[in-house]
Structure formats: C-alpha cells, structure tokens
Motif scaffolding. Structure first.
Motif, PDB file in Angstrom:
ATOM      1  N   GLU A   1       0.702  -1.154  -0.131  1.00  0.00           N
ATOM      2  CA  GLU A   1       0.065  -0.160   0.026  1.00  0.00           C
ATOM      3  C   GLU A   1       0.746   1.313  -0.150  1.00  0.00           C
ATOM      4  O   GLU A   1       0.505   2.253  -0.797  1.00  0.00           O
ATOM      5  N   GLN A   2       1.965   1.338   0.655  1.00  0.00           N
ATOM      6  CA  GLN A   2       2.532   2.528   0.655  1.00  0.00           C
ATOM      7  C   GLN A   2       3.471   2.832  -0.517  1.00  0.00           C
ATOM      8  O   GLN A   2       3.545   3.902  -1.198  1.00  0.00           O
ATOM      9  N   GLU A   3       3.946   1.534  -1.357  1.00  0.00           N
ATOM     10  CA  GLU A   3       4.256   1.818  -2.685  1.00  0.00           C
ATOM     11  C   GLU A   3       3.200   2.256  -3.695  1.00  0.00           C
ATOM     12  O   GLU A   3       3.619   3.124  -4.491  1.00  0.00           O
TER      13      GLU A   3
ATOM     14  N   GLU B   1       0.703   4.110  -2.779  1.00  0.00           N
ATOM     15  CA  GLU B   1       0.587   5.417  -2.621  1.00  0.00           C
ATOM     16  C   GLU B   1       1.798   6.327  -3.058  1.00  0.00           C
ATOM     17  O   GLU B   1       1.458   7.270  -3.756  1.00  0.00           O
ATOM     18  N   ALA B   2       3.156   5.757  -3.080  1.00  0.00           N
ATOM     19  CA  ALA B   2       4.044   6.392  -3.616  1.00  0.00           C
ATOM     20  C   ALA B   2       3.923   6.798  -5.231  1.00  0.00           C
ATOM     21  O   ALA B   2       4.202   7.839  -5.820  1.00  0.00           O
TER      22      ALA B   2
ATOM     23  N   LYS C   1       0.988   6.794  -6.722  1.00  0.00           N
ATOM     24  CA  LYS C   1      -0.326   7.831  -6.880  1.00  0.00           C
ATOM     25  C   LYS C   1       0.780   8.976  -6.821  1.00  0.00           C
ATOM     26  O   LYS C   1       0.089  10.167  -7.643  1.00  0.00           O
ATOM     27  N   ALA C   2       1.165   9.178  -5.736  1.00  0.00           N
ATOM     28  CA  ALA C   2       1.967  10.769  -5.593  1.00  0.00           C
ATOM     29  C   ALA C   2       2.866  11.054  -6.721  1.00  0.00           C
ATOM     30  O   ALA C   2       2.809  12.183  -7.158  1.00  0.00           O
TER      31      ALA C   2
ATOM     32  N   TRP D   1       1.595  -0.161 -11.173  1.00  0.00           N
ATOM     33  CA  TRP D   1       0.398  -0.096 -10.317  1.00  0.00           C
ATOM     34  C   TRP D   1      -0.562  -1.314 -10.645  1.00  0.00           C
ATOM     35  O   TRP D   1      -1.255  -2.015  -9.599  1.00  0.00           O
TER      36      TRP D   1
ATOM     37  N   ARG E   1      -2.572  -6.110  -3.727  1.00  0.00           N
ATOM     38  CA  ARG E   1      -3.308  -5.720  -2.551  1.00  0.00           C
ATOM     39  C   ARG E   1      -4.435  -6.279  -2.161  1.00  0.00           C
ATOM     40  O   ARG E   1      -4.689  -6.532  -1.010  1.00  0.00           O
TER      41      ARG E   1
ATOM     42  N   ARG F   1      -4.179   3.372   9.716  1.00  0.00           N
ATOM     43  CA  ARG F   1      -3.805   3.903   8.624  1.00  0.00           C
ATOM     44  C   ARG F   1      -4.742   5.274   8.320  1.00  0.00           C
ATOM     45  O   ARG F   1      -4.104   6.340   7.800  1.00  0.00           O
TER      46      ARG F   1
ATOM     47  N   GLN G   1      -3.410   8.058  10.364  1.00  0.00           N
ATOM     48  CA  GLN G   1      -2.198   8.419   9.921  1.00  0.00           C
ATOM     49  C   GLN G   1      -1.062   8.159  11.129  1.00  0.00           C
ATOM     50  O   GLN G   1      -0.193   8.803  11.334  1.00  0.00           O
TER      51      GLN G   1
END
Length: 244
Positions: A15-17, A19-20, A22-23, A156, A163, A182, A185
C-alpha cells in the motif's frame, strides 16, 4: 517473526508503494499543469501590456501632434515679430511666451509618454521571453511525464491485484485495526527502542516485549501500533527491566 506480523508488513509495503506511485503520477501531472499555468500567465501579461501599448502610443501621437501645432504657432508668431508685420506687437509677444510655456509642458509630457511606452514595450518583450522559457519547461515536464508514466502504470497494475489479495486473506479483526491505524495517519508498525515506542514514546512493559520475543503479535498500549522490532541500544536498560 509472527505470521500475522509478516502479512501486515507485506500489505503495508504494497500500500505504501501504491501511494508513492499515485503521488508520483500526481506530481508529474501537477508539474505539467504548473508550467502551463505559467505560460498562460505570461501570455496574459503580454496581452495586457499590448493593450496598454495601444493606448500609450495613441497618447504619444496626440502629444506629438500638439507639440507640432504649437511649434508652428510659436515659429509663425516669432516670424511676425521679427519681420515687424505683427498687427499688435505686445499681443504677439505675449502669444510667443504663452506658446513657449505650453510647448515646454507638452514636450515634458511627451518625454514621459515616450518613457512609459518604452517601459510597456520592455514588459511585452519580457513576457514574450518568459512565455518561451515556460513553454520549454512544459516540454521538459511532458517528457518526464511520458517517460515515467508507463513504468508507474505498469507497476500499479502489478501491485493492485496483490493488494486486493492480501487484504482478502487478512483476518477481519486485523484488517479493521490496520485500516483504523492507517486512517488516523499512524505508522501501523513501530520499533521499540530501549523499552519505548518510537511513535508515542510510551514505555512498553517487559511482559509485552517478552510476548514479542516469543513470536506473538503485540501492540503498543499507548498508540495501538503493532510492534515490528525490539532494539536494545543500552544494555543497562534491559538489565533494569529484568530487575523490575
């Protein structure tokens, strides 16, 4: 390591990857938009200045015409005085002085108008050059986006099903706690260093650390995050806890 902890860590990593990714995609798109907005801003500045230039040039021409008119009038009056043909010498003298005063004022205004027009022309040129620079930056941003986007999208597509599978396989009670952490935060997984949680700095009781050492899934009572690792940097800290 506890099996549930391994699954939590694996889901968090995925999930962190995501999010990265997406960012990163958002940053690439934002960079393009930012440069395009700046091009539009420079073009708007140029358009506004060009509109001002029309008015400034008209004002300069009007003043120039007035200067020409009063110059002719002054010169004609002086000619009449010099030739002695002026109907009224004193009236002609007053008229000559008046023409010169008006000319002095108009010439000053004309110089100011010329300066103003040159300033506007410089603004137009600066805006034109600025737009060219920003257009080049747009092209650079688009190149970066087109170069990086396929890799982001491909990764992705790899991670999204992973995921989904990991979330489906995780026990519901763990998944609820995971999503809660999560959503607030919080880091989900924390390290306990010398008996203290790295996130909330609360002391973690020795029996909790012992349960972790036995391979159990444990949480910090202060922040609710799962303990991922236990580190002792101060040998005396561990000894003090054993004595307690």
């Amino acid at each position: 390591m506890n099996d549930d902890l391994i699954e939590i860590h694996a889901l968090l990593r995925v999930e962190q990857e995501l999010e990265a990714l997406k960012a990163e995609a958002g940053d690439l798109a934002a960079a393009v938009k930012k440069r395009r907005d700046r091009v539009a801003q420079r073009e708007a500045e140029r358009s506004a200045a060009e509109a001002e230039l029309v008015t400034a040039r008209e004002a300069e021409r009007a003043l120039s015409r007035q200067v020409d008119d009063y110059t002719r009038k002054r010169d004609k009056t002086r000619q009449l005085i010099d030739s002695g043909t002026a109907p009224d010498y004193h009236a002609a003298e007053r008229q000559l002085v008046g023409c010169q005063e008006v000319l002095d004022r108009l010439e000053g205004e004309l110089l100011e108008a010329m300066d103003a027009r040159e300033i506007i022309e410089a603004r137009i040129e600066a805006a034109r050059e600025g737009a060219g620079i920003e257009q080049a930056r747009v092209r650079d941003a688009l190149t970066r986006q087109s170069t990086r986007r396929p890799g982001v999208e491909a990764r992705w597509k790899e991670l999204a099903p992973e995921r989904k599978a990991k979330r489906a396989a995780m026990p519901r009670d763990l998944l609820r706690r995971y999503d809660d952490l999560r959503g607030r935060q919080r880091p989900v997984l924390v390290t306990v260093t010398d008996g203290s949680c790295e996130h909330c700095h609360m002391r973690v009781p020795p029996h909790v650390i012992q349960n972790f050492d036995r391979g159990r899934l444990v949480t910090c009572s202060g922040c609710g995050c799962w303990v991922r690792t236990v580190v002792e940097t101060d040998p005396e800290a561990g000894a003090d806890e054993d004595e307690d």
